[in-house]
Scaffold this active site. Structure first.
Site, PDB file in Angstrom:
ATOM      1  N   GLU A  49       4.363  -4.877   7.913  1.00  0.00           N
ATOM      2  CA  GLU A  49       3.675  -3.786   8.603  1.00  0.00           C
ATOM      3  C   GLU A  49       4.161  -3.525  10.016  1.00  0.00           C
ATOM      4  OE1 GLU A  49       0.897  -5.162   5.328  1.00  0.00           O
ATOM      5  OE2 GLU A  49       2.183  -6.139   6.827  1.00  0.00           O
ATOM      6  N   GLY A  76       0.190  -4.897   1.184  1.00  0.00           N
ATOM      7  CA  GLY A  76      -1.027  -4.967   0.396  1.00  0.00           C
ATOM      8  C   GLY A  76      -0.888  -5.816  -0.851  1.00  0.00           C
ATOM      9  N   GLU A  91      -1.319  -9.325   0.319  1.00  0.00           N
ATOM     10  CA  GLU A  91      -2.743  -9.467   0.635  1.00  0.00           C
ATOM     11  C   GLU A  91      -3.587  -9.575  -0.636  1.00  0.00           C
ATOM     12  OE1 GLU A  91      -3.188  -7.080   4.816  1.00  0.00           O
ATOM     13  OE2 GLU A  91      -2.491  -5.943   3.085  1.00  0.00           O
ATOM     14  N   ALA A 139       0.854  -1.185   0.000  1.00  0.00           N
ATOM     15  CA  ALA A 139       0.000   0.000   0.000  1.00  0.00           C
ATOM     16  C   ALA A 139       0.894   1.241   0.000  1.00  0.00           C
ATOM     17  CB  ALA A 139      -0.923  -0.012   1.214  1.00  0.00           C
TER      18      ALA A 139
END
Length: 259
Positions: A132, A109, A112, A64
């Site tokens: 993260e 992300g 994911e 992200a």
């Protein structure tokens, strides 16, 4: 869709996240584009399988967009997480099969996103991770949930707690990906896999996806009922009549008509 390229190849579609200068990082606009992509693919009855990849040779999706996230408040962080989760859940529950062709970094992300697809294959240059905790946050787009379901709680906790990245061979060993290919062979392999799936009776394939996904979230006694109802529903399709008829008549079945 300003950040996604969509190409149809017969009964399969190939979607490429196209922000190479940002290593295809996910920001709000990319998430909106992904949402639009899923609506387009779902509405197109000719598409029977979707391949998702990233542009360039460095990254599938590097993560992200940290620059966008860095100033978020608690409320804004929750909203951003919900936005990503809504889109990824939409991908996960897309009726047709999906294949992630991971061509490089799949971090945060990006990892994911790949886990929201039905099947993951990758290049030998791919790198996976949930970094993260090293940035002071948790995974926000389903990483704590899907990773544990795919590789087991112990391995998922190790990867998430340590924020360590793993290479393609380790991803294969722990079951995060199904196969590893040289980079130049990745997309041909992904498209061949999607095309092989697309040749089978599409109503039956969609029913199998629904049975697996919903069954994994149910108790076994309830899961087998989900399966038997979907199994029964296939017997009112023309494709079932053709498939079984061809088998009994010892001939090759005609192309399935999705009916």
């Amino acid at each position: 869709m300003t950040n996604i390229l969509l190409e149809k190849k017969g009964s399969i579609a190939v979607a490429t996240i196209n922000r190479p200068k940002a290593l295809n990082a996910l920001n709000s606009q990319v998430l909106e584009d992904l949402n639009e992509l899923l609506d387009l693919v779902k509405a197109d009855e000719e598409i029977r399988a979707l391949v998702l990849t990233g542009s360039g040779e460095k990254a599938f999706v590097a993560g992200a967009d940290i620059a966008e996230m860095s100033t978020l408040t608690k409320t804004q962080g929750e909203a951003f997480g919900k936005k990503g989760n809504d889109v990824f859940r939409k991908l996960e529950t897309l009726p047709i099969p999906t294949v992630a062709a991971v061509n490089g970094f799949a971090l945060g992300g990006g990892c994911e996103l790949s886990m929201s697809c039905d099947i993951r294959i990758c290049a030998d240059t791919a790198v996976f991770g949930q970094p993260e905790t090293g940035l002071g946050i948790t995974p926000g787009f389903g990483g704590t949930q899907r990773l544990a379901r795919l590789v087991g709680p112990g391995m998922a906790k190790q990867l998430i707690y340590t924020a360590k990245n793993i290479k393609a061979d380790e991803a294969l060993r722990i079951g995060l990906v199904n196969a590893v290919y040289p980079l130049e062979e990745l997309m041909p392999a992904a498209e061949k896999l999607a095309a092989t799936i697309a040749k089978n009776a599409p109503i039956a394939v969609r029913a199998c996806k629904k049975a697996i996904n919903e069954g994994l979230e149910a108790k076994m006694d309830d899961a087998v009922v989900i399966e038997e109802k979907l199994f029964g529903s296939c017997f009112e399709t023309a494709d079932q009549k053709e498939g079984m008829g061809a088998f009994l008549e010892k001939r090759k079945h005609e192309p399935y008509q999705n009916k």
